[in-house]
Write a protein that holds these residues in place. Structure first.
Motif, PDB file in Angstrom:
ATOM      1  N   HIS A 104      -9.473   2.492  -1.866  1.00 46.86           N
ATOM      2  CA  HIS A 104      -8.713   3.103  -0.785  1.00 46.86           C
ATOM      3  C   HIS A 104      -9.254   2.648   0.561  1.00 46.86           C
ATOM      4  CE1 HIS A 104     -12.299   5.585  -1.146  1.00 46.86           C
ATOM      5  NE2 HIS A 104     -12.106   5.948   0.116  1.00 46.86           N
ATOM      6  N   ARG A 105      -8.522   2.967   1.594  1.00 45.38           N
ATOM      7  CA  ARG A 105      -9.019   2.829   2.957  1.00 45.38           C
ATOM      8  C   ARG A 105      -8.464   3.983   3.779  1.00 45.38           C
ATOM      9  NH1 ARG A 105      -5.569   0.578   6.825  1.00 45.38           N
ATOM     10  NH2 ARG A 105      -3.574  -0.150   6.029  1.00 45.38           N
TER      11      ARG A 105
ATOM     12  N   ARG B 263     -10.163 -11.316   2.555  1.00 43.74           N
ATOM     13  CA  ARG B 263      -9.279 -10.602   3.471  1.00 43.74           C
ATOM     14  C   ARG B 263      -8.097 -11.492   3.860  1.00 43.74           C
ATOM     15  NH1 ARG B 263      -9.390  -9.364   9.231  1.00 43.74           N
ATOM     16  NH2 ARG B 263      -8.419  -7.334   9.563  1.00 43.74           N
TER      17      ARG B 263
ATOM     18  N   GLN C 284     -19.002  -5.391   2.009  1.00 51.86           N
ATOM     19  CA  GLN C 284     -17.894  -5.709   2.897  1.00 51.86           C
ATOM     20  C   GLN C 284     -17.115  -6.903   2.355  1.00 51.86           C
ATOM     21  OE1 GLN C 284     -19.453  -6.359   6.800  1.00 51.86           O
ATOM     22  NE2 GLN C 284     -19.621  -4.178   7.241  1.00 51.86           N
TER      23      GLN C 284
ATOM     24  N   SER D 151     -14.129  10.529   0.548  1.00 49.65           N
ATOM     25  CA  SER D 151     -14.096   9.083   0.334  1.00 49.65           C
ATOM     26  C   SER D 151     -15.132   8.670  -0.704  1.00 49.65           C
ATOM     27  CB  SER D 151     -14.348   8.352   1.655  1.00 49.65           C
ATOM     28  OG  SER D 151     -14.356   6.957   1.457  1.00 49.65           O
TER      29      SER D 151
ATOM     30  N   GLU E  19       0.830  -1.193   0.000  1.00 47.47           N
ATOM     31  CA  GLU E  19       0.000   0.000   0.000  1.00 47.47           C
ATOM     32  C   GLU E  19       0.871   1.253   0.000  1.00 47.47           C
ATOM     33  OE1 GLU E  19      -4.144  -0.902   2.194  1.00 47.47           O
ATOM     34  OE2 GLU E  19      -2.404  -0.916   3.518  1.00 47.47           O
TER      35      GLU E  19
END
Length: 283
Positions: free
Chosen positions: A29-30, A84, A78, A19, A3
């Motif tokens: 993005h986060r 993840r 999500q 955002s 990242e």
């Protein structure tokens, strides 16, 4: 994929509309709160430039961006757990191999296969445990890291591997975290083997190596610091000192491979310092 920081902004900045604008502009993005700042993380330098340009236009009051930013959008779903999990493939593979290494002592009651993964080729002579140095069997300097003995051993190591290893892989990429694993696992296993002939195993030496890497990186590169929670390093070092003092043996847990832990920590500090000083990204 490593990242990249797109923006660092004070906590007072409201990034909700920004955002939204980034999602509408197809910029994944986060946003995370780190060291008293809001940090916008993106997947590449190209996306980072997009983030900076869009934020500058939004701050300048570009009417098109303002209108676009308040339009309704579909909320991104999500991320499911397995996506993840495999977003950090190296750490995921290490976790799976560690789980298999924890099952092996349970399933291999006759120790038919486990000796192939230990550092030493162990055997008993006149009631004394002896072992041959693994000449020509280089895998043995790595494979003890996957062996785990007991539920608590594998659970705690897995949690720290996911937390610390995942932190490094998400920020600096798969090659970096794999290199750290190989060097620290080999170095700490060799150090432990030189201290005594025994059947040892576990990812703990690597865990302390990852901790050392993160701590020294944060000291030398504060602007690119990993989000290591305050007190974690202190707690882990205190636990290391308690283990050296024989606290685990007093609890009846058994002896701990302290040499692997200490050498892993030292190697992590060295690797972290080298990476922070040699990395081409600006301070």
């Amino acid at each position: 994929m490593a990242e990249v920081v797109g923006l660092r902004l004070p906590l007072s900045a409201n990034l909700e509309r920004f955002s939204l604008l980034l999602w509408q502009s197809s910029v994944p993005h986060r946003i995370a709160e780190e060291r008293g700042m809001q940090v916008v993380w993106v997947a590449s330098e190209h996306h980072a430039e997009q983030v900076k340009a869009l934020y500058a236009r939004l701050q300048a009051g570009d009417p098109e961006l303002v209108v676009a930013a308040v339009e309704p959008r579909e909320v991104p779903p999500q991320t499911v757990w397995y996506k993840r999990f495999f977003s950090v493939p190296v750490v995921a593979i290490l976790l799976v191999l560690s789980l298999l290494g924890a099952l092996l002592p349970v399933l291999d009651r006759n120790y038919q296969y486990l000796p192939y993964l230990s550092f030493y080729q162990l055997y008993i002579v006149d009631g004394t445990l002896r072992g041959d140095w693994p000449v020509g069997q280089l895998w043995r300097v790595i494979t003890p890291a996957f062996l785990h003995f007991g539920v608590m051993h594998i659970v705690f190591n897995s949690l720290w591997l996911w937390e610390l290893g995942g932190m490094i892989e998400r920020r600096q990429g798969a090659v970096r975290v794999f290199g750290i694993f190989v060097l620290v696992a080999a170095g700490s296993n060799i150090a432990q083997a030189m201290s005594s002939v025994s059947l040892f195993g576990g990812m703990s030496g690597v865990i302390y190596g990852l901790l050392g890497y993160i701590v020294i990186w944060n000291k030398l590169r504060p602007s690119q610091a990993f989000p290591l929670a305050k007190g974690v390093a202190v707690v882990m070092v205190v636990w290391l000192l308690l283990c050296i003092a024989g606290f685990t043996e007093l609890l009846g847990v058994g002896s701990v491979a302290n040499t692997a832990h200490v050498s892993g920590l030292v190697l992590g500090l060295v690797l972290g310092a080298a990476a922070a000083l040699l990395d081409r990204k600006p301070l």
